[in-house]
Design an enzyme around this catalytic site. Structure first.
Site, short mmCIF file in Angstrom:
data_model
loop_
_atom_site.label_atom_id
_atom_site.label_comp_id
_atom_site.label_asym_id
_atom_site.label_seq_id
_atom_site.Cartn_x
_atom_site.Cartn_y
_atom_site.Cartn_z
CG ASP A 67 -5.71 5.81 20.49
OD1 ASP A 67 -6.01 5.87 19.29
OD2 ASP A 67 -5.46 4.76 21.09
CG ASP B 246 -7.34 1.84 14.75
OD1 ASP B 246 -6.86 1.09 13.88
OD2 ASP B 246 -8.00 1.41 15.70
N1 GLY Z 1 -8.94 2.60 17.92
C1 GLY Z 1 -9.28 1.41 18.57
C2 GLY Z 1 -10.47 0.76 18.02
O1 GLY Z 1 -11.01 1.14 17.00
O2 GLY Z 1 -10.92 -0.20 18.65
#
Ligand code: GLY
Length: 424
Positions: free
Chosen positions: A125, A190
């Site tokens: 992330d 994601d």
């Molecule tokens: N990237 C984690 C979410 O969208 O909850």
């Protein structure tokens, strides 16, 4: 003051000059009305964010706003969570929308506490964490060190790429909701969002490897993450040695074969960004197809339910997921905010006004009292009614800092849109 701010101000001034005139063309009336709509949002957000900053106090590296608990109190996180970049990013957007240096000072303070993350490699992330904060800082008020920090962050993210799988590992080893299946190389949809920082790194350093990693990840994802109708899987797990797909599943959606709304939103935004960075038409086609699936599954107010298949026949959650017990269907405002921001860009690249029309409708609906909080409420977040993760019994029907971030991004993009298309 940057160009967009100057433009908003000049147009607002122009509105007041013209408001007494009876010969304003319809188009211009609409533009001034929409600029007023943006202004009203900015005024509200500035007041609400001032209250938020009073609650948080100065940044400590451990108090990044994230959500609200059941008692209505602010929930914050430390910097190693996936969300700390969004609050500094929102402060940068507020600066962009107002030109007020108060927001720049706050944005700098909240961004600079994240510097230690530049060497973090614990999960994928880093794009969200560093590009939403330092990326906007570098765009709006550059300092020489920002480029180095972003470049180092890009290399940290790239260290999770493997040639065998052709993608970046999102999470480390974990067990699926069935309580048995082990994921050794889980990649979540994601992850597409984190690639933008690799393109920045490639442009800054001239290192084509960063560009190639982003492209390879996007191509691998295009091959394995979508069904024929361009709905998305949340998690694809790869064999670490052969790169063969071992599992397709969910972690935050309703069931393994369902489509989690925010996952679809990340995919739409991610492939639109991929087209912007590469001009490869296959990515634009993907974004259009992903958007078509999304649009055809929306309720009337264009704000999606948290999962497009929740509770439908043929979709069954795994035994350990709380989704087995949760039969309400909350909306997820965060997914709507992400798609709204993406649609302004998708309209530009496809030259199709239907996406701008939808984005403007979404923005108006998000700004209505149904979804936008009252001043002083909602733990001082802007938008209500998002969903973090129902399977984890976490942040259900709550505000989320990333919903606010992409709402602000949408306001910035709408401002630019009005600037480009107005005849004033
Ligand atoms: N990237 C984690 C979410 O969208 O909850």
């Amino acid at each position: 003051m940057n160009t967009i701010c100057k433009c908003v101000l000049s147009q607002v001034l122009l509105y007041f000059c013209l408001s007494g005139c009876s010969h304003i063309p319809d188009n211009d009336r609409n533009t001034t009305k929409e600029l007023q709509f943006i202004r009203e949002n900015i005024d509200f957000i500035a007041q609400q964010t001032t209250l938020m900053l009073e609650t948080t106090g100065a940044p400590t590296g451990k108090n990044y706003p994230r959500s609200m608990n059941d008692a209505g109190q602010l929930v914050t996180t430390g910097m190693y969570d996936w969300t700390p970049g969004f609050f500094p990013g929102s402060l940068w957007y507020l600066y962009e929308l107002t030109g007020d240096s108060v927001w720049k000072d706050k944005a700098e303070q909240w961004t600079q506490t994240l510097e230690p993350l530049k060497t973090f490699t614990g999960h994928h992330d880093l794009g969200f964490m560093m590009y939403c904060s330092y990326g906007n800082a570098n765009r709006l008020a550059p300092k020489p060190e920002y480029k180095d920090i972003l470049l180092q962050s890009a290399y940290s993210l790239a260290s999770r790429f493997s040639e065998e799988t052709g993608c970046i590992k999102s999470w480390n080893h974990r067990v699926a909701w069935d309580g048995e299946t082990e994921w050794f190389y889980p990649v979540i949809i994601d992850n597409m969002m984190n690639l933008e920082m690799l393109f920045f790194g490639a442009k800054t350093s001239g290192d084509k490897r960063l560009y190639d990693i982003a492209v390879t990840h996007a191509n691998t994802t295009l091959q394995h993450h979508f069904r024929e109708d361009f709905s998305s899987y949340h998690v694809v797990d790869y064999d670490t040695v052969t790169g063969v797909v071992k599992h397709r599943a969910t972690c935050q959606g309703f069931s393994d074969n369902s489509t989690w709304s925010r996952g679809q939103a990340w995919a739409i935004y991610g492939y639109t960004m991929m087209y912007r960075e590469t001009k490869d038409a296959q990515y634009l086609d993907a974004a259009v197809n992903l958007a078509a699936y999304y649009l055809s599954h929306l309720p009337e107010d264009l704000i999606p339910y948290w999962d497009f298949n929740a509770g439908e026949a043929g979709y069954t959650p795994d035994k350990d997921s709380y989704a087995t017990q949760y039969w309400e269907k909350p909306k997820d405002v965060s997914a709507a905010a992400v798609v709204c921001a993406a649609f302004f860009d998708l309209a530009t690249y496809t030259h199709r006004s239907e996406y701008t029309d939808k984005a403007i409708q979404m923005l108006h609906n998000l700004s209505s009292e149904k979804y936008r909080a009252e001043l002083g409420k909602n733990a001082h977040f802007i938008l209500m009614h998002s969903v973090g993760s129902i399977p984890h019994i976490s942040e259900i029907d709550k505000p989320l800092v990333y919903a606010d971030y992409y709402f602000l991004e949408s306001l910035v993009k709408y401002t630019a849109f009005l600037r480009n298309f107005t005849s004033l």
